[in-house]
Write an enzyme that holds these catalytic residues in place. Sequence first.
Site, mmCIF file in Angstrom:
data_model
loop_
_atom_site.group_PDB
_atom_site.id
_atom_site.type_symbol
_atom_site.label_atom_id
_atom_site.label_comp_id
_atom_site.label_asym_id
_atom_site.label_seq_id
_atom_site.Cartn_x
_atom_site.Cartn_y
_atom_site.Cartn_z
ATOM 1 N N HIS B 67 0.834 -1.209 0.000
ATOM 2 C CA HIS B 67 0.000 0.000 0.000
ATOM 3 C C HIS B 67 0.865 1.254 0.000
ATOM 4 C CE1 HIS B 67 0.715 -1.269 4.161
ATOM 5 N NE2 HIS B 67 0.692 -0.008 4.477
ATOM 6 N N ASP B 69 4.008 1.861 1.081
ATOM 7 C CA ASP B 69 5.195 2.072 1.940
ATOM 8 C C ASP B 69 5.983 0.761 1.947
ATOM 9 O OD1 ASP B 69 3.255 1.747 5.046
ATOM 10 O OD2 ASP B 69 3.962 0.275 3.601
ATOM 11 N N HIS B 82 -0.050 -0.735 11.372
ATOM 12 C CA HIS B 82 1.208 -0.121 11.810
ATOM 13 C C HIS B 82 1.062 1.389 11.708
ATOM 14 C CE1 HIS B 82 2.531 -0.984 7.397
ATOM 15 N NE2 HIS B 82 2.031 0.228 7.437
ATOM 16 N N HIS B 95 -1.873 3.048 9.442
ATOM 17 C CA HIS B 95 -2.462 2.216 8.390
ATOM 18 C C HIS B 95 -3.056 0.967 9.045
ATOM 19 C CE1 HIS B 95 0.886 3.984 5.580
ATOM 20 N NE2 HIS B 95 -0.041 4.892 5.910
ATOM 21 N N HIS B 119 -3.595 1.812 20.204
ATOM 22 C CA HIS B 119 -2.185 1.364 20.162
ATOM 23 C C HIS B 119 -1.431 2.093 19.052
ATOM 24 C CE1 HIS B 119 1.141 -1.735 20.242
ATOM 25 N NE2 HIS B 119 1.250 -1.317 18.995
ATOM 26 N N GLU B 120 -1.989 2.097 17.840
ATOM 27 C CA GLU B 120 -1.272 2.702 16.696
ATOM 28 C C GLU B 120 -1.083 4.199 16.899
ATOM 29 O OE1 GLU B 120 -0.725 -0.964 15.372
ATOM 30 O OE2 GLU B 120 0.262 0.876 14.752
ATOM 31 N N HIS B 123 1.929 5.030 18.704
ATOM 32 C CA HIS B 123 3.110 5.169 17.823
ATOM 33 C C HIS B 123 3.100 6.519 17.124
ATOM 34 C CE1 HIS B 123 4.329 1.086 18.429
ATOM 35 N NE2 HIS B 123 3.353 0.523 17.731
ATOM 36 N N HIS B 129 7.159 0.074 21.471
ATOM 37 C CA HIS B 129 6.442 -1.030 22.123
ATOM 38 C C HIS B 129 6.883 -1.181 23.567
ATOM 39 C CE1 HIS B 129 5.172 -3.021 18.112
ATOM 40 N NE2 HIS B 129 4.204 -2.275 18.630
#
Lengths: 82, 402
Positions: B67, B69, B82, B95, B119-120, B123, B129
Amino acid sequence: FPEVPDKENEDMQFAKKYLENFYDFKEEKNSLFKSKNLNHMTDKIREMQSFFGLEVTGNLDRKTMDMMKQPRCGIPDVRSYS
Amino acid sequence: TFPQSPRWRREDVTYRILNYTPDMLQADVEEAIAKAFQLWSSVTPLRFTRLYSGQADIMISFANGFHGDFYSFDGPGGTLAHAYPPGNGIGGDAHFDEDENWTKFATSSGYNLFLVAAHELGHSLGLGHSNVLGALMYPIYMPQDIRSYRLPQDDIDGIQALYGPPRETPALPTEAYPPQETTEMTSAETPTEMSPREEPTEITPSKTPTRPKDCDPHLTFDAITTLRGETLFFKGSYVWRKSPYFSDIEHDTISSFWPSLADGFDAAYEVDKRDRVLFFKDNKYWAVSGYSIESGFPKPIQNLGFPTSVRKIDAAVYDQNTKKTYFFVGSIYWSFNENTQSMERGYPRKIAADFQGIGHKVDAALQKNGLFYFFHGSNQYEVDIKSKKLIRVLKSNSWFNC
């Protein structure tokens, strides 16, 4: 050594991919020293086992494979993120 | 954090939802993402504004396989999503793998979008993590009850290390409403109807008093148990976790392990051979194995053989040698046979009559390395299991390397 049976080979390939994705494992394709590669992979298995609080053996035991197959985030667990 | 700890340099961060998954209603996708942002804004000074066009800091999209990347998705299971650390261009973007089944429920038949998005977005804000089991930034997906979801302490510590604590009133995500720019929206983005602005339900950090310091000499505990080789110390809604794998003590909340048992315990003990821990609160008890609470619980403690006059127990400890569990209530105790699952005859007995030097109520009890530890106030009494003789008296928090 005797040829590893398919299942083990399959696990080995899965684990390699997992460690490449999340633990910055780089298999040296044309490395002359097969054993060097295996040690490097064993170290990465230990690193992953330590992160997840598993028994740190360096072996692809059942618990380690199960943990690798858990659904997860795609971001690496170690710092090498680029 | 990521190398060099990238973070957003201003408190106002924008996001944009570029497209939607067909697995969920668009309004449910928007709500899941708004709530995920709220988790982080409620513990930092950050404010999140939703854009409907143009370039936002955090661009959110669903895609599968390759997609655009260098991190292609891998079909159902495996990698779920991610996101990139703060930065220009792809920095901050999140994504989600469209090959997964996304859901607004916390079920086993799909992945809860709120949990994964929270969670994402961790980041996207700069967190890496965590290896703390139960932390939101733990890399493995952990289905759990999201209705009263509270950010675990480990994640609060991490995000506040980057951005500090919230201002007086935690910022609520705002929306550029109506959209700030009139440039053409792509069809995937045009919401079916401009959903009325929902007042976000506030997710507030736990209101319970702050956690006592590990080495506070007056520290006392409600309950203590082993669990799969580790030792968990409970007080109120807090957990201190001592693991043989890691030198430092981990700080958690009960809700990060068992959300429905968040209010704390009176007693707890493990029957290790059955990988089972029993928690007691008032006149009820639960059995858990790891994260999961066994079905059919809670049960009344009378099921174990207590008379109805016993309304709660103070402490419990399992003796691996005799396969008996000792239950402590006030100045007396019972012995429960784990094999026959029944109270032993001749009980209750006086604690002081059998356990030398333990002449008072027991707050918590632990069995470790062949010894009993009875906690009373800020002291603990180390007792030899066989002779029941007192060996020494220690401070209750001597396990925390003070």
